[in-house]
Design a protein around this motif. Structure first.
Motif, PDB file in Angstrom:
ATOM      1  N   ASP A 305       0.850  -1.192   0.000  1.00  0.00           N
ATOM      2  CA  ASP A 305       0.000   0.000   0.000  1.00  0.00           C
ATOM      3  C   ASP A 305       0.889   1.247   0.000  1.00  0.00           C
ATOM      4  O   ASP A 305       1.474   1.600   1.020  1.00  0.00           O
ATOM      5  CB  ASP A 305      -0.918   0.002   1.222  1.00  0.00           C
ATOM      6  CG  ASP A 305      -1.790   1.248   1.295  1.00  0.00           C
ATOM      7  OD1 ASP A 305      -1.804   2.026   0.315  1.00  0.00           O
ATOM      8  OD2 ASP A 305      -2.444   1.461   2.325  1.00  0.00           O
ATOM      9  N   SER A 307      -0.520   4.144  -1.394  1.00  0.00           N
ATOM     10  CA  SER A 307      -1.551   5.057  -1.880  1.00  0.00           C
ATOM     11  C   SER A 307      -1.463   6.434  -1.242  1.00  0.00           C
ATOM     12  O   SER A 307      -0.872   6.629  -0.178  1.00  0.00           O
ATOM     13  CB  SER A 307      -2.935   4.461  -1.598  1.00  0.00           C
ATOM     14  OG  SER A 307      -3.142   4.333  -0.203  1.00  0.00           O
ATOM     15  N   ASN A 329      -2.028  -1.563  -3.873  1.00  0.00           N
ATOM     16  CA  ASN A 329      -2.739  -0.289  -3.837  1.00  0.00           C
ATOM     17  C   ASN A 329      -1.742   0.852  -4.026  1.00  0.00           C
ATOM     18  O   ASN A 329      -0.979   1.173  -3.115  1.00  0.00           O
ATOM     19  CB  ASN A 329      -3.489  -0.131  -2.519  1.00  0.00           C
ATOM     20  CG  ASN A 329      -4.364   1.106  -2.496  1.00  0.00           C
ATOM     21  OD1 ASN A 329      -4.425   1.858  -3.467  1.00  0.00           O
ATOM     22  ND2 ASN A 329      -5.043   1.332  -1.390  1.00  0.00           N
ATOM     23  N   GLU A 331      -2.944   3.856  -5.587  1.00  0.00           N
ATOM     24  CA  GLU A 331      -3.831   4.908  -6.060  1.00  0.00           C
ATOM     25  C   GLU A 331      -3.451   6.279  -5.500  1.00  0.00           C
ATOM     26  O   GLU A 331      -2.763   6.398  -4.490  1.00  0.00           O
ATOM     27  CB  GLU A 331      -5.283   4.575  -5.683  1.00  0.00           C
ATOM     28  CG  GLU A 331      -5.532   4.564  -4.187  1.00  0.00           C
ATOM     29  CD  GLU A 331      -6.952   4.152  -3.840  1.00  0.00           C
ATOM     30  OE1 GLU A 331      -7.589   3.461  -4.651  1.00  0.00           O
ATOM     31  OE2 GLU A 331      -7.416   4.514  -2.739  1.00  0.00           O
ATOM     32  N   GLY A 357      -6.968  -7.664  -5.086  1.00  0.00           N
ATOM     33  CA  GLY A 357      -7.273  -6.257  -5.314  1.00  0.00           C
ATOM     34  C   GLY A 357      -6.131  -5.515  -5.970  1.00  0.00           C
ATOM     35  O   GLY A 357      -4.974  -5.646  -5.542  1.00  0.00           O
ATOM     36  N   SER A 359      -5.453  -1.424  -7.342  1.00  0.00           N
ATOM     37  CA  SER A 359      -5.968  -0.068  -7.524  1.00  0.00           C
ATOM     38  C   SER A 359      -4.845   0.861  -7.943  1.00  0.00           C
ATOM     39  O   SER A 359      -3.869   1.046  -7.216  1.00  0.00           O
ATOM     40  CB  SER A 359      -6.623   0.463  -6.243  1.00  0.00           C
ATOM     41  OG  SER A 359      -7.121   1.774  -6.460  1.00  0.00           O
ATOM     42  N   THR A 360      -4.996   1.421  -9.141  1.00  0.00           N
ATOM     43  CA  THR A 360      -4.079   2.452  -9.636  1.00  0.00           C
ATOM     44  C   THR A 360      -4.832   3.771  -9.804  1.00  0.00           C
ATOM     45  O   THR A 360      -4.383   4.663 -10.522  1.00  0.00           O
ATOM     46  CB  THR A 360      -3.474   2.041 -10.990  1.00  0.00           C
ATOM     47  OG1 THR A 360      -4.518   2.042 -11.979  1.00  0.00           O
ATOM     48  CG2 THR A 360      -2.849   0.669 -10.909  1.00  0.00           C
ATOM     49  N   TYR A 361      -5.970   3.891  -9.183  1.00  0.00           N
ATOM     50  CA  TYR A 361      -6.874   5.032  -9.339  1.00  0.00           C
ATOM     51  C   TYR A 361      -6.146   6.373  -9.156  1.00  0.00           C
ATOM     52  O   TYR A 361      -5.316   6.544  -8.284  1.00  0.00           O
ATOM     53  CB  TYR A 361      -7.992   4.891  -8.306  1.00  0.00           C
ATOM     54  CG  TYR A 361      -8.927   6.060  -8.177  1.00  0.00           C
ATOM     55  CD1 TYR A 361      -9.948   6.264  -9.092  1.00  0.00           C
ATOM     56  CD2 TYR A 361      -8.795   6.962  -7.126  1.00  0.00           C
ATOM     57  CE1 TYR A 361     -10.819   7.341  -8.971  1.00  0.00           C
ATOM     58  CE2 TYR A 361      -9.668   8.035  -6.988  1.00  0.00           C
ATOM     59  CZ  TYR A 361     -10.674   8.217  -7.927  1.00  0.00           C
ATOM     60  OH  TYR A 361     -11.529   9.275  -7.787  1.00  0.00           O
ATOM     61  N   ILE A 382     -11.275  -6.745  -6.849  1.00  0.00           N
ATOM     62  CA  ILE A 382     -11.296  -5.319  -7.153  1.00  0.00           C
ATOM     63  C   ILE A 382     -10.272  -5.011  -8.235  1.00  0.00           C
ATOM     64  O   ILE A 382      -9.092  -5.328  -8.083  1.00  0.00           O
ATOM     65  CB  ILE A 382     -11.000  -4.470  -5.895  1.00  0.00           C
ATOM     66  CG1 ILE A 382     -12.072  -4.696  -4.829  1.00  0.00           C
ATOM     67  CG2 ILE A 382     -10.906  -2.991  -6.249  1.00  0.00           C
ATOM     68  CD1 ILE A 382     -11.772  -4.013  -3.512  1.00  0.00           C
ATOM     69  N   ASN A 384      -9.411  -1.514 -10.059  1.00  0.00           N
ATOM     70  CA  ASN A 384      -9.696  -0.081 -10.099  1.00  0.00           C
ATOM     71  C   ASN A 384      -8.567   0.627 -10.844  1.00  0.00           C
ATOM     72  O   ASN A 384      -7.507   0.883 -10.286  1.00  0.00           O
ATOM     73  CB  ASN A 384      -9.829   0.469  -8.680  1.00  0.00           C
ATOM     74  CG  ASN A 384     -10.239   1.926  -8.657  1.00  0.00           C
ATOM     75  OD1 ASN A 384     -10.287   2.589  -9.696  1.00  0.00           O
ATOM     76  ND2 ASN A 384     -10.533   2.445  -7.484  1.00  0.00           N
ATOM     77  N   HIS A 408     -13.644  -0.591 -12.098  1.00  0.00           N
ATOM     78  CA  HIS A 408     -13.647   0.870 -12.251  1.00  0.00           C
ATOM     79  C   HIS A 408     -12.635   1.249 -13.324  1.00  0.00           C
ATOM     80  O   HIS A 408     -11.428   1.140 -13.121  1.00  0.00           O
ATOM     81  CB  HIS A 408     -13.292   1.524 -10.921  1.00  0.00           C
ATOM     82  CG  HIS A 408     -13.410   3.020 -10.925  1.00  0.00           C
ATOM     83  ND1 HIS A 408     -13.770   3.751 -12.027  1.00  0.00           N
ATOM     84  CD2 HIS A 408     -13.203   3.942  -9.938  1.00  0.00           C
ATOM     85  CE1 HIS A 408     -13.794   5.035 -11.743  1.00  0.00           C
ATOM     86  NE2 HIS A 408     -13.447   5.180 -10.482  1.00  0.00           N
TER      87      HIS A 408
END
Length: 904
Positions: A305, A307, A329, A331, A357, A359-361, A382, A384, A408
């Motif tokens: 993480d 993020s 994560n 993001e 999961g 997430s690269t949002y 997930i 994202n 997403h």
């Protein structure tokens, strides 16, 4: 970050083993005090009396029928007759206070009262338990401070006070507990700095201080915890950098500093420094630099993480070697090279078969979405990738990801049609594809995803109608399909907590089934072509807080059933054909903060109570038959009813005669006056004062405050009849553009009236939206007139086509696609003005500086000060029988067709 339960069991087993082992090699010597066998029994009874609720009856065995060593949760020593060594009452929902008599159980080695509801403070008497090895008071409601005399319990191996309501500072005295292995005070409300003395805990393997309010810097002395395995100080208010000494702790498996105020960079060789790392959480800080490429060396990594920081550069391509990885994560950073090859790391992640999961949002990752995402782990829940710069299409093999809960891809530049395979993701609960360039029809197969809770398809180029299968959903929370090219009727079966269907071309009546209305909090059907009356069924939406229906063709009166919307906060019915009186029940809407009824045909008296007391929260522009209201609205007074006393003295025949004579005389006078005026007076524009009452909605003081005194710093444009300022108008809670008329300029009054008249008759997605107008006097007693528009963040087309020399060219450039889209937007606006508005309108001053661009580079035509209505132009032409006209608009610019069209 919570320590995994499996690892926690291992740790507690380790602690208990130490406790038993130490007890066997260090048997307690007889107390120096002479204690009778009754001492422990009485202490236990005192403990029982401190408990007010025992819902499971656990303490029912604590009576004289059993020896106290056989009471539930009590363990006595085999070597020391009738002495209690363990009190274990975990997880029994006991309510009460901890009795200070617990300090009399002098042979106690274990106290485990976790997962109950004990209140009050931790008794200081626990500090007398010099044999105590384990103190577990997790998950209670204990308050106050941690007793500093716990340091007297020199045999302590574990202190766990997680999830209570403890306050104060962490006692520095705890640093003297040389045998302490486990220390957790996570999820409390403790403050102050982390004591440097904790660095003396040479046996410590777990430090959990997460979710408190500790501040200051991380003590450099914590780098002395050579055996530390779990290092958790996240979710505090710590600042500064991570001391270099911390990176010497090679035994760390869990490293959690998430959600602090830390800055600096993470060493690129972190994976070599922490080779046993399993979880790393540094998110929600202020770190910069690049992601450590050496992470792949920590082959046991399961959670990563990084993020909500400011990391930049590439995402390491070797993350695929982390075969145990289940969460990645990264993001809300600045990752990405803008070179179009930033997504290669996704292909490498296909080796991570445990991934749940990604997430690269909200980064700057650019490139084509690789088809390899369909080969990611089937365990993936997930995915994202939203708010990046990704292009390409969604691979049709996407249905391989059978366990996806969230997909997403919104806020990118993806295109093409949606594959029907999306409908096979039957576990999907959230699907966001908003603000892309997807086209074609919406696949009906999406309606088969019955678990779907959130669907966001807004801001694309979808056309066609809403698939009938969309009525299959059991419970939808967000249904957003706004800003597309959808048409047809709105399915009455569609229901959700929040519905946004705005800025499409839906037609017909608004029909919604009552069963789908009970939970609605917000609905936006604005800027469509809906017609008919406002449905009575909307009165069933008693949870409604936001209702936007503006820019349609609704007619009739506001239904009485809307009086049930007691919780409504914002209501916009502007730009329709509604008529009748404004309902007085709006006065009773105590939560209503914004009411817009502009550009309709309402008549009669404006109420004065409730929201109608706040002129800045209401708008009635374009309703010429309204009267009354509070003085700030400056509406004409309502006519008073004629006196009945005189009428009672007259017979019915006399009344009729008198009225007839009066009306006849009045009409005759009006006709004579009109003929005389027409013959003897030149045709003039209507006086500004005749229209200004329609436009006044906000005060001069409001606009003065919004624009910081019309500061030059907020000046964003200057035109023929005035200046435009950027402002923050509190009543709209958004940025606005305020056009202030220069009334000393000839034609300014006429321009103001013309622009108001034009804007009250038009509504289109490619026209600048007017929010309100102001016609008042300034603080010097001079006339003041202004129009308030929706703010366009990307300025005018002129600035993009011809940027200033001091602007960087790359910041002001348009590619071919953008230029084409802007041209289409402007053409759409003109087509609407010429052929689809209520009265055909000619702009007469169309130029790049009057074309404004919003966040999404959508063009909006503005500045209607020289507007001409074709109906009045044609009338003037037929009367004058001439084919010439004066040139309008800017010097040096003639609209196309000018020399051939006498109406310009």
């Amino acid at each position: 970050m919570e320590f995994p339960r499996s690892n926690r069991r291992i740790l507690w087993s380790f602690i208990l083993f130490h406790a038993i082992f130490l007890s066997s090699i260090n048997p307690c010597s007889p107390s120096v005090f002479t204690l009778k066998n009754e001492t422990d029994r009485l202490a236990l009874l005192a403990f029982k009396y401190g408990i007010s609720e025992d819902p499971l009856g656990i303490l029912s065995s604590w009576n004289d029928s059993l020896h106290f060593c056989k009471w539930k949760g009590v363990t006595c020593s085999r070597r020391h007759h009738q002495r209690v060594t363990s009190l274990n009452l975990t997880g029994h929902s006991l309510v009460g206070h901890l009795s200070p008599h617990i300090g009399n159980l002098s042979f106690l080695r274990t106290v485990n009262l976790s997962s109950n509801k004990f209140q009050g403070e931790i008794p200081r008497e626990i500090g007398r338990l010099f044999r105590l090895q384990i103190l577990d008071l997790d998950e209670n409601s204990l308050q106050g401070e941690i007793p500093s005399n716990l340091s007297h319990c020199s045999e302590l191996l574990a202190i766990s006070l997680t999830r209570n309501q403890l306050v104060g500072e962490l006692p520095a005295e705890l640093g003297s507990l040389s045998k302490l292995i486990f220390l957790s005070v996570a999820f409390n409300d403790m403050r102050g700095s982390i004591p440097p003395s904790l660095g003396n805990l040479s046996s410590l393997t777990t430090l959990r201080l997460t979710s408190n309010n500790f501040d200051g810097q991380i003590p450099n002395q914590l780098g002395q915890l050579a055996g530390i395995i779990i290092f958790g100080i996240g979710a505090n208010q710590l600042s500064g950098t991570i001391p270099p000494s911390i990176y010497n702790l090679s035994s760390i498996q869990v490293f959690n500093v998430v959600a602090n105020r830390l800055h600096g960079s993470i060493p690129p060789n972190l994976g070599l420094l922490f080779p046993h790392l399993q979880q790393i959480s540094v998110g929600v800080n202020q770190f910069t630099g690049t992601l450590p490429i050496s992470l792949s060396n920590a082959s046991s990594l399961e959670l990563v993480d990084f993020s909500s920081n400011s990391f930049s550069g590439h995402v390491p391509l070797n993350l695929g070697s982390l075969l145990r990885l289940y969460i990645l994560n990264i993001e809300i950073n600045q990752l990405g090279s803008r070179e179009g090859d930033d997504l290669s790391f996704l292909t490498s992640l296909t080796n991570c078969t445990n991934l749940k999961g990604i997430s690269t949002y909200f980064n700057n990752l650019s490139g084509e979405l690789p088809g390899s995402i369909a080969n990611l782990s089937t365990q993936l829940n997930i995915l994202n990738l939203g708010e990046n710069k990704i292009f390409g299409i969604i691979p049709k093999e996407i249905d391989n990801l059978i366990n996806l809960y969230v997909l997403h891809l919104g806020g990118n530049s993806m295109k093409g049609t949606l594959p029907d395979a999306i409908g096979k993701l039957n576990k999907l609960q959230g699907l966001s594809l908003r603000r892309n360039k997807f086209s074609g029809q919406i696949p009906p197969s999406i309606g088969n995803i019955t678990r779907l809770i959130v669907l966001r398809l807004n801001g694309n180029d979808f056309h066609g109608s809403i698939p009938s299968s969309f009525g299959n959903w059991g419970f939808m929370e967000e249904f957003f399909i706004s800003q597309n090219k959808l048409n047809g009727t709105i399915l009455k079966q569609v229901g959700a907590i929040e519905i946004n269907l705005s800025r499409n071309s839906f037609t017909g009546s608004l029909l919604l089934e009552v069963d789908n209305l009970e939970n609605i909090r917000g609905m936006d059907v604005s800027e469509n072509k809906l017609s008919g009356e406002i449905p009575d069924t909307l009165g069933k939406c008693q949870s409604m807080e936001l209702l936007y229906m503006h820019g349609n063709l609704f007619q009739g009166t506001i239904p009485e059933s809307l009086k049930n919307l007691k919780g409504i906060k914002e209501l916009d019915l502007s730009g329709n054909n509604l008529s009748g009186q404004i309902p007085k029940y709006f006065e009773e809407f105590h939560f209503l903060q914004y009411l817009n009824l502009s550009f309709n045909n309402f008549e009669g008296e404006v109420p004065k109570g409730g929201i109608f007391r706040n002129a800045s929260a209401i708008s009635f522009v374009g309703n010429s038959k309204l009267c009354g209201g509070i003085p700030e609205l400056q509406l004409p007074g309502c006519p008073k009813q004629a006196s009945k006393k005189r009428g009672k003295a007259l017979t019915h025949r006399v009344k009729v005669t008198v009225i007839t004579v009066v009306l006849s005389s009045f009409l005759l006078s009006c006709i004579i006056a009109a003929l005389y005026w027409r013959r003897n007076s030149p045709k003039k524009a209507s006086s500004p004062s005749s229209t200004e009452n329609q436009w006044l909605q906000v005060s001069y003081a409001d606009l003065l405050q919004a624009t910081d005194g019309f500061s030059s710093a907020n000046l964003i444009g200057v035109g023929s009849f005035g200046s435009v300022y950027k402002g923050l108008l509190e009543c709209f809670e958004t940025l606005v553009a305020v056009k202030v008329l220069n009334l000393l300029q000839q034609g300014a009054f006429k321009s103001f009236a013309a622009e108001c008249e034009a804007l009250r008759n038009i509504r289109h997605r490619n026209l600048v939206k007017i929010l309100t107008v102001c016609s008042s006097i300034d603080f010097n007693g001079n006339d003041f007139k202004a129009l308030v528009f929706e703010y366009m963040p990307n300025g005018s087309l002129e600035k993009w086509l011809h940027p200033n020399v001091d602007e960087q060219p790359q910041l002001r450039s348009l590619n071919l696609t953008q230029r084409l889209n802007i041209a289409i937007d402007v053409a759409s606006a003109l087509d609407y003005l010429h052929h689809h508005s209520k009265i055909p309108i000619v702009h007469r001053d169309l130029k790049p500086s009057n074309v404004l661009l919003d966040d999404d580079m959508v063009a909006h035509v503005g500045d209607f000060g020289l507007t001409r209505f074709l109906s009045e132009a044609a009338e003037g032409f037929s009367q004058n029988q001439t084919t010439t006209s004066g040139i309008k608009g800017s010097i040096g610019y003639i609209p196309p067709g000018k020399v051939f069209n006498p109406f310009f």
